[in-house]
Design a protein around this motif. Structure first.
Motif, mmCIF file in Angstrom:
data_model
loop_
_atom_site.group_PDB
_atom_site.id
_atom_site.type_symbol
_atom_site.label_atom_id
_atom_site.label_comp_id
_atom_site.label_asym_id
_atom_site.label_seq_id
_atom_site.Cartn_x
_atom_site.Cartn_y
_atom_site.Cartn_z
ATOM 1 N N HIS A 142 6.129 19.049 -10.171
ATOM 2 C CA HIS A 142 5.812 18.528 -8.832
ATOM 3 C C HIS A 142 4.308 18.375 -8.650
ATOM 4 O O HIS A 142 3.812 17.324 -8.217
ATOM 5 N N LEU A 143 3.538 19.397 -9.016
ATOM 6 C CA LEU A 143 2.092 19.322 -8.866
ATOM 7 C C LEU A 143 1.497 18.250 -9.773
ATOM 8 O O LEU A 143 0.549 17.556 -9.387
ATOM 9 N N ILE A 151 1.888 15.000 -8.022
ATOM 10 C CA ILE A 151 0.938 14.905 -6.912
ATOM 11 C C ILE A 151 -0.449 14.569 -7.434
ATOM 12 O O ILE A 151 -1.148 13.689 -6.893
ATOM 13 N N LEU A 152 -0.874 15.246 -8.490
ATOM 14 C CA LEU A 152 -2.196 15.014 -9.066
ATOM 15 C C LEU A 152 -2.340 13.604 -9.630
ATOM 16 O O LEU A 152 -3.449 13.068 -9.704
ATOM 17 N N GLY A 164 -1.015 11.044 -8.202
ATOM 18 C CA GLY A 164 -0.964 10.124 -7.066
ATOM 19 C C GLY A 164 0.387 9.502 -6.806
ATOM 20 O O GLY A 164 0.473 8.446 -6.168
ATOM 21 N N GLU A 168 3.554 8.665 -4.929
ATOM 22 C CA GLU A 168 3.873 8.665 -3.506
ATOM 23 C C GLU A 168 5.194 7.948 -3.262
ATOM 24 O O GLU A 168 5.853 7.478 -4.191
ATOM 25 N N TYR A 205 11.136 14.646 -4.517
ATOM 26 C CA TYR A 205 10.297 15.361 -3.548
ATOM 27 C C TYR A 205 9.202 14.448 -3.007
ATOM 28 O O TYR A 205 8.820 14.537 -1.834
ATOM 29 N N GLN A 206 8.683 13.590 -3.887
ATOM 30 C CA GLN A 206 7.591 12.694 -3.502
ATOM 31 C C GLN A 206 8.075 11.394 -2.887
ATOM 32 O O GLN A 206 7.264 10.530 -2.546
ATOM 33 N N LYS A 231 -7.579 21.521 -8.687
ATOM 34 C CA LYS A 231 -6.881 20.913 -7.538
ATOM 35 C C LYS A 231 -5.449 21.435 -7.461
ATOM 36 O O LYS A 231 -4.926 21.684 -6.368
ATOM 37 N N TYR A 243 -3.554 23.230 -4.263
ATOM 38 C CA TYR A 243 -2.259 22.850 -3.690
ATOM 39 C C TYR A 243 -1.247 24.002 -3.775
ATOM 40 O O TYR A 243 -0.414 24.180 -2.876
ATOM 41 N N GLN A 261 -4.754 19.586 4.153
ATOM 42 C CA GLN A 261 -3.798 18.865 3.326
ATOM 43 C C GLN A 261 -2.510 19.679 3.196
ATOM 44 O O GLN A 261 -2.511 20.898 3.407
ATOM 45 N N TYR A 301 1.555 24.137 -0.998
ATOM 46 C CA TYR A 301 2.816 24.730 -1.431
ATOM 47 C C TYR A 301 2.591 26.189 -1.836
ATOM 48 O O TYR A 301 1.498 26.570 -2.246
#
Length: 379
Positions: free
Chosen positions: A65-66, A69-70, A72, A74, A95-96, A212, A216, A231, A234
């Protein structure tokens, strides 16, 4: 039910080293997430696999998941993912709010087919909608063919997330599994080759991105004397106590790999004379850990299927399991029409595949008893 202790596929196997690290956490009262065990576990894993950094997390799923996110990812983005895998590989895509596109396996390694991946990349490139990432899964302890996969992904400018949840300790052309993509993922779930009870790790050579990820994973707390959050974050960090278990486990990782491979070799020696069964091949480009010994049953030559095997072995208190059900066949993805394949290798492997007990605590005598039961049903 057969009157004996259950023989598991792969259960936790403590080494004896874990307790010293756990005691240290208790003595220093570092029970919460963060602490010396977490810091050392991260650096020790990074050193073992020869990468620049690692972040200890609550699960391999959290690590995937991370990573997304890292990168990008979406809502409404596209993410390619191996189809023949556990659903945790793909859930973070949802999830995203992104859309998964599933890629078939190749028979040589059971992992992502470079040919199917190339066709999918060509089609999505032509539509002007390339994926934000490709999640490549290393199945049952074996790395995928990263030279071919990386060549394709580099050509189209798509980063790789290497899901090495099942392959810590494996190699690909001399490189450690997990280090072949932009991000690597390890799982320390109770059934993995080493465990922290529950936990995972995100690794990378991009130290800035890993920092980063730490941000998160600790609720994205801003640097301030009060609790301030700008932001979405989690609660994904691994506890200092569980990291201590991981440090003790890491000390015996190579021994666990050797034992897993020994278990596979015994199965192969004892069962290879039976016409109609084939074991998961070991690709020429590296060494698999044989996390689970997996084989296929040819329905044209053997008149029992994997469900028959599972039920029969269970009568003797022996755990077994079919090969992963491909994600493109899962009810959760019934409305997803995006699947790239040649001969639907992953579906064939699911219908014919069986995972055998591969527990490192299992004695040779116990394994030979499992083999006897297998031979009985094959007759």
């Amino acid at each position: 039910m057969y009157d004996r202790e259950r023989i598991f596929l792969s259960s936790p196997h403590m080494s004896g080293y874990e307790q010293q690290y756990i005691n240290d956490a208790f003595e220093k009262n570092w029970i919460a997430p963060l602490g010396e065990n977490v810091d050392h576990f991260e650096s020790e894993v990074a050193e073992y696999v020869c990468c620049k950094g690692a972040v200890a997390l609550s699960s391999g799923t959290a690590a995937i998941h991370l990573a997304l996110i890292l990168l990008g990812v979406e809502r409404d983005d596209i993410v390619f993912c191996s189809s023949l895998t556990f659903i945790a590989s793909a859930n973070p895509i949802l999830y995203q709010g992104a859309t998964p596109v599933f890629i078939d396996s190749e028979p040589e390694s059971w992992n992502m087919s470079p040919a199917a991946l190339e066709r999918a990349l060509k089609e999505y490139s032509a539509k002007g909608n390339l994926p934000k990432a490709v999640i490549v899964v290393n199945l049952y302890g074996q790395s995928a063919d990263y030279d071919e996969i990386k060549k394709l992904c580099d050509y189209y400018g798509v980063p790789i997330v290497e899901d090495a949840a099942e392959s810590l300790g494996a190699t690909y052309k001399g490189k450690k599994s997990g280090t072949l993509g932009k991000f690597g993922i390890f799982s320390f779930n109770g059934n993995k080759i080493i465990t922290t009870s529950g936990g995972g790790m995100l690794i990378s050579d991009d130290i800035e991105k890993l920092e980063k990820a730490r941000f998160y994973a600790t609720q994205a707390r801003d640097q301030a004397i009060h609790y301030q959050h700008s932001q979405l974050g989690y609660n994904y960090r691994l506890s200092n106590v569980l990291a201590g278990i991981g440090r003790g486990q890491l000390r015996v990782l190579d021994a666990r790999v050797s034992k897993k491979r020994e278990i596979f070799n015994i199965y192969k020696q004892q069962l290879s004379d039976i016409e109609g069964i084939q074991f998961m091949p070991e690709a020429t480009y590296g060494q698999t850990t044989r996390w689970l010994t997996a084989m296929t049953i040819d329905p044209q030559k053997i008149a029992v299927n994997h469900a028959d095997f599972v039920g029969y072995l269970n009568q003797y208190n022996i755990e077994s399991r079919p090969v992963w059900k491909p994600l493109h066949l899962q009810p959760l993805f019934k409305d997803t029409d995006y699947y790239y394949h040649d001969e639907d290798v992953s579906a064939c492997l699911f219908h014919q595949g069986l995972c055998l007990p591969s527990d490192t605590k299992m004695t040779v005598e116990t394994q030979l008893d499992v083999i006897k039961r297998l031979r009985d049903i094959l007759k």
